[in-house]
Design a protein around this motif. Structure first.
Motif, PDB file in Angstrom:
ATOM      1  N   VAL B 148       0.843  -1.199   0.000  1.00 26.28           N
ATOM      2  CA  VAL B 148       0.000   0.000   0.000  1.00 26.28           C
ATOM      3  C   VAL B 148       0.880   1.252   0.000  1.00 26.28           C
ATOM      4  CG1 VAL B 148      -1.730   1.314   1.284  1.00 26.28           C
ATOM      5  CG2 VAL B 148      -1.903  -1.173   1.176  1.00 26.28           C
ATOM      6  N   GLU B 149       1.939   1.210   0.788  1.00 25.76           N
ATOM      7  CA  GLU B 149       2.863   2.351   0.826  1.00 25.76           C
ATOM      8  C   GLU B 149       3.519   2.572  -0.538  1.00 25.76           C
ATOM      9  OE1 GLU B 149       4.163   4.386   3.425  1.00 25.76           O
ATOM     10  OE2 GLU B 149       4.127   3.223   5.280  1.00 25.76           O
ATOM     11  N   ILE B 150       3.897   1.464  -1.166  1.00 25.63           N
ATOM     12  CA  ILE B 150       4.543   1.595  -2.473  1.00 25.63           C
ATOM     13  C   ILE B 150       3.535   2.130  -3.490  1.00 25.63           C
ATOM     14  CG2 ILE B 150       5.631   0.306  -4.360  1.00 25.63           C
ATOM     15  CD1 ILE B 150       6.820  -1.559  -2.206  1.00 25.63           C
ATOM     16  N   ILE B 151       2.316   1.599  -3.453  1.00 19.85           N
ATOM     17  CA  ILE B 151       1.278   2.072  -4.371  1.00 19.85           C
ATOM     18  C   ILE B 151       1.061   3.568  -4.187  1.00 19.85           C
ATOM     19  CG2 ILE B 151      -1.208   1.980  -4.850  1.00 19.85           C
ATOM     20  CD1 ILE B 151      -1.102  -1.016  -4.227  1.00 19.85           C
ATOM     21  N   ARG B 152       1.056   3.994  -2.932  1.00 23.14           N
ATOM     22  CA  ARG B 152       0.853   5.428  -2.682  1.00 23.14           C
ATOM     23  C   ARG B 152       1.941   6.256  -3.366  1.00 23.14           C
ATOM     24  NH1 ARG B 152      -0.292   7.430   3.200  1.00 23.14           N
ATOM     25  NH2 ARG B 152       1.728   6.549   3.712  1.00 23.14           N
ATOM     26  N   ALA B 153       3.189   5.805  -3.194  1.00 21.23           N
ATOM     27  CA  ALA B 153       4.287   6.544  -3.816  1.00 21.23           C
ATOM     28  C   ALA B 153       4.122   6.560  -5.332  1.00 21.23           C
ATOM     29  CB  ALA B 153       5.617   5.916  -3.418  1.00 21.23           C
ATOM     30  N   LEU B 154       3.685   5.425  -5.896  1.00 27.86           N
ATOM     31  CA  LEU B 154       3.554   5.350  -7.358  1.00 27.86           C
ATOM     32  C   LEU B 154       2.414   6.229  -7.852  1.00 27.86           C
ATOM     33  CD1 LEU B 154       4.096   1.530  -7.907  1.00 27.86           C
ATOM     34  CD2 LEU B 154       5.713   3.397  -8.293  1.00 27.86           C
ATOM     35  N   ILE B 155       1.301   6.223  -7.127  1.00 21.74           N
ATOM     36  CA  ILE B 155       0.158   7.035  -7.562  1.00 21.74           C
ATOM     37  C   ILE B 155       0.535   8.516  -7.562  1.00 21.74           C
ATOM     38  CG2 ILE B 155      -2.126   7.844  -6.834  1.00 21.74           C
ATOM     39  CD1 ILE B 155      -2.840   5.005  -6.132  1.00 21.74           C
ATOM     40  N   TYR B 156       1.345   8.918  -6.606  1.00 19.55           N
ATOM     41  CA  TYR B 156       1.754  10.322  -6.585  1.00 19.55           C
ATOM     42  C   TYR B 156       3.045  10.555  -7.353  1.00 19.55           C
ATOM     43  CZ  TYR B 156      -2.257  10.510  -3.717  1.00 19.55           C
ATOM     44  OH  TYR B 156      -3.548  10.371  -3.293  1.00 19.55           O
ATOM     45  N   GLU B 157       3.325   9.636  -8.261  1.00 19.66           N
ATOM     46  CA  GLU B 157       4.375   9.788  -9.253  1.00 19.66           C
ATOM     47  C   GLU B 157       5.737  10.070  -8.655  1.00 19.66           C
ATOM     48  OE1 GLU B 157       2.529  12.667 -11.729  1.00 19.66           O
ATOM     49  OE2 GLU B 157       1.404  11.121 -12.831  1.00 19.66           O
ATOM     50  N   ALA B 158       6.108   9.274  -7.643  1.00 21.59           N
ATOM     51  CA  ALA B 158       7.445   9.399  -7.086  1.00 21.59           C
ATOM     52  C   ALA B 158       8.448   8.900  -8.121  1.00 21.59           C
ATOM     53  CB  ALA B 158       7.547   8.591  -5.805  1.00 21.59           C
ATOM     54  N   LYS B 159       9.449   9.723  -8.386  1.00 21.73           N
ATOM     55  CA  LYS B 159      10.509   9.313  -9.307  1.00 21.73           C
ATOM     56  C   LYS B 159      11.714   8.804  -8.523  1.00 21.73           C
ATOM     57  CE  LYS B 159       8.322  10.488 -13.024  1.00 21.73           C
ATOM     58  NZ  LYS B 159       7.284   9.475 -13.182  1.00 21.73           N
ATOM     59  N   VAL B 160      11.776   9.242  -7.257  1.00 20.80           N
ATOM     60  CA  VAL B 160      12.810   8.720  -6.361  1.00 20.80           C
ATOM     61  C   VAL B 160      12.074   8.056  -5.209  1.00 20.80           C
ATOM     62  CG1 VAL B 160      14.729   9.277  -4.842  1.00 20.80           C
ATOM     63  CG2 VAL B 160      14.390  10.580  -6.944  1.00 20.80           C
ATOM     64  N   LEU B 161      12.334   6.767  -4.992  1.00 23.73           N
ATOM     65  CA  LEU B 161      11.618   6.051  -3.937  1.00 23.73           C
ATOM     66  C   LEU B 161      12.619   5.619  -2.874  1.00 23.73           C
ATOM     67  CD1 LEU B 161       8.921   4.864  -3.012  1.00 23.73           C
ATOM     68  CD2 LEU B 161       9.471   2.808  -4.301  1.00 23.73           C
ATOM     69  N   ILE B 162      12.379   6.076  -1.643  1.00 27.38           N
ATOM     70  CA  ILE B 162      13.252   5.693  -0.541  1.00 27.38           C
ATOM     71  C   ILE B 162      12.604   4.541   0.210  1.00 27.38           C
ATOM     72  CG2 ILE B 162      14.370   6.475   1.577  1.00 27.38           C
ATOM     73  CD1 ILE B 162      13.955   9.366   0.499  1.00 27.38           C
ATOM     74  N   LEU B 163      13.319   3.440   0.352  1.00 30.77           N
ATOM     75  CA  LEU B 163      12.817   2.298   1.119  1.00 30.77           C
ATOM     76  C   LEU B 163      13.679   2.155   2.371  1.00 30.77           C
ATOM     77  CD1 LEU B 163      12.512  -0.161  -1.901  1.00 30.77           C
ATOM     78  CD2 LEU B 163      10.620   0.970  -0.772  1.00 30.77           C
ATOM     79  N   ASP B 164      13.089   2.469   3.533  1.00 28.97           N
ATOM     80  CA  ASP B 164      13.860   2.474   4.773  1.00 28.97           C
ATOM     81  C   ASP B 164      13.708   1.124   5.472  1.00 28.97           C
ATOM     82  OD1 ASP B 164      15.271   3.121   6.990  1.00 28.97           O
ATOM     83  OD2 ASP B 164      13.930   4.698   7.704  1.00 28.97           O
ATOM     84  N   GLU B 165      14.747   0.324   5.436  1.00 25.54           N
ATOM     85  CA  GLU B 165      14.751  -1.034   6.007  1.00 25.54           C
ATOM     86  C   GLU B 165      13.440  -1.772   5.698  1.00 25.54           C
ATOM     87  OE1 GLU B 165      16.704  -1.847   9.449  1.00 25.54           O
ATOM     88  OE2 GLU B 165      18.047  -0.130   9.312  1.00 25.54           O
ATOM     89  N   PRO B 166      13.133  -1.925   4.430  1.00 26.58           N
ATOM     90  CA  PRO B 166      11.816  -2.475   4.077  1.00 26.58           C
ATOM     91  C   PRO B 166      11.684  -3.961   4.374  1.00 26.58           C
ATOM     92  CG  PRO B 166      13.134  -2.226   2.110  1.00 26.58           C
ATOM     93  CD  PRO B 166      13.952  -1.663   3.240  1.00 26.58           C
ATOM     94  N   THR B 167      12.777  -4.664   4.512  1.00 28.10           N
ATOM     95  CA  THR B 167      12.665  -6.113   4.666  1.00 28.10           C
ATOM     96  C   THR B 167      12.645  -6.555   6.124  1.00 28.10           C
ATOM     97  OG1 THR B 167      15.034  -6.374   4.521  1.00 28.10           O
ATOM     98  CG2 THR B 167      13.805  -6.553   2.475  1.00 28.10           C
ATOM     99  N   ALA B 168      12.811  -5.580   7.042  1.00 29.98           N
ATOM    100  CA  ALA B 168      12.901  -5.946   8.458  1.00 29.98           C
ATOM    101  C   ALA B 168      11.664  -6.682   8.938  1.00 29.98           C
ATOM    102  CB  ALA B 168      13.131  -4.694   9.305  1.00 29.98           C
ATOM    103  N   VAL B 169      10.496  -6.379   8.365  1.00 34.50           N
ATOM    104  CA  VAL B 169       9.256  -6.954   8.869  1.00 34.50           C
ATOM    105  C   VAL B 169       8.700  -8.065   7.976  1.00 34.50           C
ATOM    106  CG1 VAL B 169       8.532  -4.909  10.133  1.00 34.50           C
ATOM    107  CG2 VAL B 169       8.003  -5.095   7.706  1.00 34.50           C
ATOM    108  N   LEU B 170       9.446  -8.434   6.934  1.00 31.54           N
ATOM    109  CA  LEU B 170       8.880  -9.354   5.939  1.00 31.54           C
ATOM    110  C   LEU B 170       9.357 -10.789   6.116  1.00 31.54           C
ATOM    111  CD1 LEU B 170       9.147  -7.183   2.713  1.00 31.54           C
ATOM    112  CD2 LEU B 170       7.288  -7.316   4.361  1.00 31.54           C
ATOM    113  N   THR B 171       8.553 -11.727   5.637  1.00 27.14           N
ATOM    114  CA  THR B 171       8.979 -13.118   5.569  1.00 27.14           C
ATOM    115  C   THR B 171       9.947 -13.240   4.392  1.00 27.14           C
ATOM    116  OG1 THR B 171       7.296 -13.726   3.968  1.00 27.14           O
ATOM    117  CG2 THR B 171       6.692 -13.911   6.273  1.00 27.14           C
ATOM    118  N   PRO B 172      10.710 -14.334   4.345  1.00 26.04           N
ATOM    119  CA  PRO B 172      11.629 -14.510   3.218  1.00 26.04           C
ATOM    120  C   PRO B 172      10.909 -14.425   1.870  1.00 26.04           C
ATOM    121  CG  PRO B 172      12.069 -16.118   4.915  1.00 26.04           C
ATOM    122  CD  PRO B 172      10.844 -15.381   5.344  1.00 26.04           C
ATOM    123  N   GLN B 173       9.694 -15.022   1.792  1.00 26.41           N
ATOM    124  CA  GLN B 173       8.966 -14.973   0.522  1.00 26.41           C
ATOM    125  C   GLN B 173       8.556 -13.552   0.174  1.00 26.41           C
ATOM    126  OE1 GLN B 173       8.740 -17.594   2.553  1.00 26.41           O
ATOM    127  NE2 GLN B 173       9.532 -19.051   1.057  1.00 26.41           N
TER     128      GLN B 173
END
Lengths: 420, 504
Positions: B148-173
């Motif tokens: 949802v966060e990524i979609i938000r950035a895309l909808i508002y046409e972010a050309k530079v996307l900062i991902l701050d430790e995005p994998t800390a909360v994710l499963t390996p898959q």
């Protein structure tokens, strides 16, 4: 295997049990063991509304049995609804109504109950509570705890009374009151938002300050120079054509002063604004997760400040009700804790405008029932009657209200430095 | 579009978080910023995003100087950010979250979210996400919330996307999916800044790597650099990434759980009739995605949970239902999940925190007195033994860094006679250097013949330390496997896929 119930289910189950038990008790006590021996008369006409039935007389015993039977029936429906996991609010409300009516019929045996007047008075007693809880609602949905509702009401009651007395015009009083409410809000907003003072303590201090200030001015100015400063004209009743003629509902809802009509507009307006507009979306956002709101470019503290000020305006109108809306003169500490009951109504109503409105009406009804029964001379000690509203609240809160969740960021000052 | 930072400096009091940092990110490139916790990565990104104001330095977008002092400035300059802690309102729907801050007004001032709903569906289609615009955010799994966060950035046409430790909360898959999405975005020309301290991910997707240490850019290297080199650049010294685990004799069962169930406050069964045997001298890791009942299981063993059924034998004695005090003194050491919330009393001194469990016993206490002298002498000993870096043992524990706080917790817990160590996410949020220390300690306990129950969501940690691995999924242990299981198999198990081959 033991069935595991969630706390929500448990609460629903408890609610159904409490209501069923009370219905049965009501039948046994009001209808059988201690049944009234005389007739109870309900009066329905107070104004010039169309008359369908002027009054209704019924033997207290039969009446209590009929209403208890209604509530038992409704309890059974509630039990079935619980089993089917469908909402129980409608049958439980009907059951509660039945118990109340059985109680009234029983207690007024041999007496005359002005039924329409009872409800009309309930609405009037609820008016300041509704304005107060709307003030609290706007603050708390944006994340600022408002304990200072009492202070807002008292200050604006004072100012509207004085202004109306001096100008001899209740409209000036009604206009000045929101300004007084907003002034108190300005104190709350400045210290809570700008200086991050603990909001509960702050609200309490503001209340003490307003009580002290109004008491001082009351005894030094209003009492010695009463004719100039404290004889305010009041608003008369405005009958709305046709609507005010509807039996029962007409005189209750549509034969009221301008302050009550303002209340309808404000509650409707806040409900619409909170759920359907940009302002509402942003307000709910800063009350739930201010950091998230900040990162999408919302100035959290500015909106909070603005909302606390709006809340002051709303509470101000409620304060005006105490003077220009009803009695006309200011009395020492005349709000008598209404601000705190408004706060309870807000929580009881789960921070929603309609919920808070209904809760305030319930408090108003219980309060007015108590005074009506005392006036007609029911043989129940008035101290017990005074407890009734609060007992009703406790039953409702434990049994009927679902999970209560305050706005997540309620009472937490927002500082951007917390981000790094 | 390109983003360039020149000479960004930011100080908090005497502490320099960013020391004249230069950085250049190009369109269609994934630029990883690698650094330990507290190295200044997040501070830097919050400056770029307008949440913090730099003391000095300039930000250029496409070569033009931008004045970014509010997040709204960053958004209008085309900079989007997916925060480490999601910036979504939990009680709002996905669509409401997306319109927030960019509201469109329809008739009579009514909020118009229909357009946003369509935009969400369109972006979801483009990237193969399945996101329901009307779902309430708090009911969604974290992986979807991140989308949802990524979609938000895309909808508002972010050309530079900062991902701050995005994998800390994710499963390996979920992590693999995210990495794929990042490559997809890159192909479509987005410049991505990828902040992390996980070396494997960096080497998998990054085009360029900038290493930050103590607020300074240490090096800009290529993704072909080895993990060992990256780690030592991050930490500033040689780091042993794979702890040394000797094979040795495993002893008798010391902690045995029989049909152990835990219910949470709302009555939901979060741990369902679990059985396991922890043996003396082994590390049994409980792996699983966050929120599958591991936290509750760990807490239940120390009797911190109220609604527990079943039996729990420590060295043959039932410990379920004991008070927490008695559980600890029966021989359980407990490293809680959150050292700040549950492990330490922040405002107490380091010395006091070291004796929280023993404050009523000799030699610290005599009668109703607490001997301050003994307490601080004892603290000094612990400080030496556990290499806790501090100014004075009488300072508040809150003044310490995360790694040193964890050392205080470990020192305290291991100072009692211990039979079993329960370590819940013991290295969460720690940097490479501190992780190394904690791992050594855990293996030390194992080698000394104690049982260690390790709760961890980090696959690398589980594989490096465990003798056996119990995988928890939705409150159940779905498999107990040997530690020679592959990372892929373990990842599948954590996602609830029971694979025949993985059964030991």
């Amino acid at each position: 295997m033991r069935e595991i119930k969630s706390s929500l289910e448990k609460r629903r189950l408890r609610g159904v049990r409490v209501i069923s038990a009370l219905s049965a008790l009501s039948m046994i006590y009001f209808g059988v063991i201690n049944a009234g021996k005389e007739k109870t008369t309900f009066g329905f006409v107070i104004n010039s509304e169309w008359v369908i039935m002027k009054e209704w007389a019924i033997s207290a015993a039969t009446g209590a049995r009929i209403f208890s039977a209604l509530s038992i029936l409704a309890s059974i429906v509630a039990v079935m609804a619980y089993r089917k996991r469908s909402p129980i609010i409608v049958p439980s409300s009907i059951a509660t109504f039945g118990i109340f009516m059985a109680f009234i019929t029983w207690s007024a045996s041999g007496k005359y109950i002005p039924f329409t007047g009872l409800l009309q008075g309930a609405l009037l007693l609820a008016v300041p509570l509704v304005f107060g809880s709307m003030s609290g609602l706007i603050c708390e949905r944006s994340g600022v705890i408002n304990i200072a509702i009492e202070g807002q009401l008292l200050a604006s009651a004072f100012v509207s009374g004085v202004v109306a007395s001096v100008t001899h015009n209740p409209f000036w009083g009604l206009l000045a009151a929101p300004i007084a409410g907003a002034t108190i809000s300005f104190l709350l907003a400045t210290f809570a938002i700008k200086f991050s003072v603990d909001q509960v303590i702050l609200g309490f201090v503001i209340n003490v300050l307003v009580i002290g200030l109004t008491n001082f001015l009351y005894s030094k100015v209003l009492i010695p120079y009463q004719s100039t400063w404290n004889t305010s004209p009041t608003f008369g009743k405005i009958d709305i054509p046709i609507l005010s003629k509807i039996p029962i509902i007409g005189p209750i809802l549509f034969s009221q002063s301008i302050v009550v009509y303002l209340m309808y507009v404000i509650v409707g307006g806040i409900t619409f604004a909170l759920y359907k507009t940009k302002w509402g979306l942003r307000t709910r956002a800063i009350g739930e997760h201010p950091t998230a709101a900040d990162t999408v470019g919302i100035d959290v503290n500015r909106l909070r400040f603005k909302n606390v000020m709006i809340a002051g305006l709303v509470a101000g109108v409620g304060g005006a009700y105490f003077t220009v809306g009803s009695v006309g003169s200011f009395g020492k500490e005349m709000t008598a804790g209404a601000g705190f009951i408004a706060l309870a109504a807000l929580i009881f109503g789960k921070w929603s405008p309609i919920g808070a409105l209904l809760a305030a009406l319930l408090f108003g009804f219980a309060d007015n029932l108590q005074s009506t029964l005392t006036i007609i001379g029911v043989s129940i000690p008035s101290e017990f009657m005074l407890m009734a509203p609060y007992i009703a609240t406790i039953i409702a809160v434990t049994g009927l209200v679902g999970r209560v969740r305050a706005p997540a960021a309620d009472g937490i000052p927002y500082l951007r430095g917390g981000v790094h | 579009m390109s983003l360039e930072l020149r000479g960004i400096t930011k100080t908090f009091g005497l502490f320099t978080a960013n020391d004249s940092i230069d950085l250049k990110v190009e369109a269609g490139k994934i630029h990883a910023i690698l650094g330990e916790n507290g190295a200044g990565k997040s501070t830097l990104m919050n400056i770029v995003y307008g949440l913090l104001k730099a003391d000095s330095g300039e930000i250029f977008v496409d070569g033009k100087l931008q004045n970014i002092s509010e997040p709204s400035d960053a958004l209008s300059a085309g900079i989007g950010m997916v925060h480490q802690h999601f910036m979504l309102i939990p009680v709002f729907t996905v669509a409401e979250n997306i319109v927030l801050g960019h509201e469109k007004i329809g008739k009579f001032g009514v909020l118009d979210i229909a357009a946003a709903r369509e935009a969400i569906i369109k972006v979801s289609k483009d990237f193969g996400f399945s996101v329901d615009p009307d779902a309430i955010v708090e009911t969604l799994p974290v992986g979807i919330q991140q989308k949802v966060e990524i979609i938000r950035a895309l909808i508002y046409e972010a050309k530079v996307l900062i991902l701050d430790e995005p994998t800390a909360v994710l499963t390996p898959q979920e992590t693999d999916e995210l990495l794929k999405t990042m490559q997809e975005l890159k192909r479509k020309g987005t410049a991505i800044i990828f902040i992390t301290h996980k070396l494997r991910e960096v080497r998998a997707v990054a085009d360029e790597i900038t290493i930050i240490r103590r607020g300074k850019v240490i090096a800009a290297v290529s993704p072909s650099t080895s993990e060992g080199e990256l780690a030592s650049m991050m930490v500033g010294r040689e780091v042993d990434l794979a702890p040394d685990r000797q094979e040795h004799e495993i002893g008798e069962p010391i902690l045995v759980a029989n049909n152990l169930s835990v219910r949470n406050v709302s009555g939901t069964e979060v741990v369902k009739k679990i059985n396991f045997e922890l043996r003396a001298g082994e590390v049994l890791a409980v792996a699983g995605v966050q929120g599958n009942g591991q936290s509750e299981l760990a807490r239940a063993i120390v009797n911190l949970e109220d609604h527990v059924e079943g039996s729990l034998l420590l060295d043959g004695h039932e410990i379920r239902g004991l008070s927490i005090y008695d559980s600890l003194h029966a021989g359980i050491a407990y490293i809680p999940e959150s050292r700040e919330l549950d492990g330490l009393v922040s405002s107490f001194s380091i010395a006091e925190n070291l004796i929280l469990d023993l404050h009523d016993q000799a030699p610290y206490a005599s009668g109703i007195n607490l001997s301050a002298k003994v307490v601080s002498e004892q603290a000094e000993k612990h400080v030496l033994e556990f290499d806790i870096r501090l100014q004075s043992v009488s300072d508040a524990v809150s003044t310490l860094s995360g790694g040193n706080k964890q050392k205080v917790v470990i020192a305290r817990e291991l100072s009692r006679p211990v039979k079993v160590l329960i370590a819940s996410q013991p290295t969460r949020g720690l940097d490479v250097g501190s992780i190394e220390f904690v791992h050594e300690r855990i293996l030390g306990e194992r080698d000394a013949g104690r049982g260690v129950l390790l709760f961890s969501t980090e696959l690398d940690e589980v594989l490096a330390l465990a003798d056996r691995i119990a995988v928890m999924y939705r409150g159940e242990i779905i498999e107990i496997v040997d530690s020679n299981v592959s990372k892929e198999e373990l990842g599948l198990l954590m996602a609830g896929v029971v694979n025949e081959k993985a059964v030991s």
